[in-house]
Design a protein around this motif. Structure first.
Motif, short mmCIF file in Angstrom:
data_model
loop_
_atom_site.label_atom_id
_atom_site.label_comp_id
_atom_site.label_asym_id
_atom_site.label_seq_id
_atom_site.Cartn_x
_atom_site.Cartn_y
_atom_site.Cartn_z
N THR A 13 0.90 -1.26 0.20
CA THR A 13 -0.01 -0.11 0.04
C THR A 13 0.87 1.49 0.12
O THR A 13 0.43 2.18 -0.60
CB THR A 13 -1.06 0.05 1.22
N SER A 14 1.97 1.26 0.62
CA SER A 14 2.71 2.48 0.82
C SER A 14 4.08 2.63 0.17
O SER A 14 4.65 3.66 -0.11
CB SER A 14 3.03 2.78 2.28
N THR A 53 15.72 5.74 -1.66
CA THR A 53 14.52 5.05 -1.59
C THR A 53 14.47 3.96 -0.39
O THR A 53 13.55 3.86 0.18
CB THR A 53 14.31 3.90 -2.99
N THR A 54 15.62 3.24 -0.06
CA THR A 54 15.50 2.54 1.01
C THR A 54 15.31 3.23 2.44
O THR A 54 14.57 3.02 3.05
CB THR A 54 16.96 1.71 1.42
N GLU A 55 16.09 4.27 2.58
CA GLU A 55 16.10 5.39 3.73
C GLU A 55 14.72 5.91 3.98
O GLU A 55 14.08 6.07 4.98
CB GLU A 55 17.01 6.14 3.79
N ASP A 56 14.35 6.75 2.79
CA ASP A 56 13.25 7.63 2.90
C ASP A 56 11.74 7.02 2.91
O ASP A 56 11.01 7.74 2.87
CB ASP A 56 13.60 8.73 2.07
N VAL A 58 11.14 2.89 1.94
CA VAL A 58 11.09 1.61 2.60
C VAL A 58 11.23 1.51 3.99
O VAL A 58 10.34 1.22 4.77
CB VAL A 58 11.95 0.60 1.87
N LYS A 59 12.42 2.04 4.52
CA LYS A 59 12.60 2.10 5.88
C LYS A 59 11.52 2.80 6.59
O LYS A 59 11.13 2.45 7.78
CB LYS A 59 13.96 2.74 6.20
N LYS A 60 11.15 4.00 6.55
CA LYS A 60 10.48 4.92 7.07
C LYS A 60 9.05 4.24 6.99
O LYS A 60 8.44 4.16 8.17
CB LYS A 60 10.24 6.23 6.36
N GLU A 61 8.52 3.85 5.86
CA GLU A 61 7.19 3.20 5.97
C GLU A 61 7.10 2.02 6.89
O GLU A 61 6.17 2.03 7.63
CB GLU A 61 6.50 3.09 4.44
#
Length: 92
Positions: A13-14, A53-56, A58-61
């Motif tokens: 979803t995110s 993409t990973t930090e902001d 995937v990781k965040k969500e």
């Protein structure tokens, strides 16, 4: 709901819609001891912005929505899709 199912739901979803908007996708490789390992596929595979993409994204969500996730790791490498794309360019 199982932790891995909740992770998949957050990704579906995110995260995935954002990646698909850029010609890419995400594949979960493993979730063990609070560590989520994944790879980016398609046009996002090995992209210079993959760390962003990973930090902001995937990781965040994932870490905000699934408290059991303590770490998120990108397994870098070139996807099969990118290799096929490169081969098709070289043939022309």
């Amino acid at each position: 709901m199982e932790v891995l199912e909740r992770i998949r739901e957050v990704i579906d979803t995110s995260v995935r819609p954002y990646l698909q908007g850029h010609g890419g996708d995400i594949q979960i490789l493993d979730f063990t001891d609070g560590v989520l390992k994944f790879k980016l596929t398609g046009m996002c595979s090995n992209c210079p912005s993959s760390l962003f993409t990973t930090e902001d994204i995937v990781k965040k969500e994932v870490m905000e929505q699934v408290k059991e996730v303590k770490e998120v790791r990108l397994e870098a490498g070139v996807s099969d899709e990118m290799i096929d794309f490169a081969k098709s360019l070289l043939r022309h």
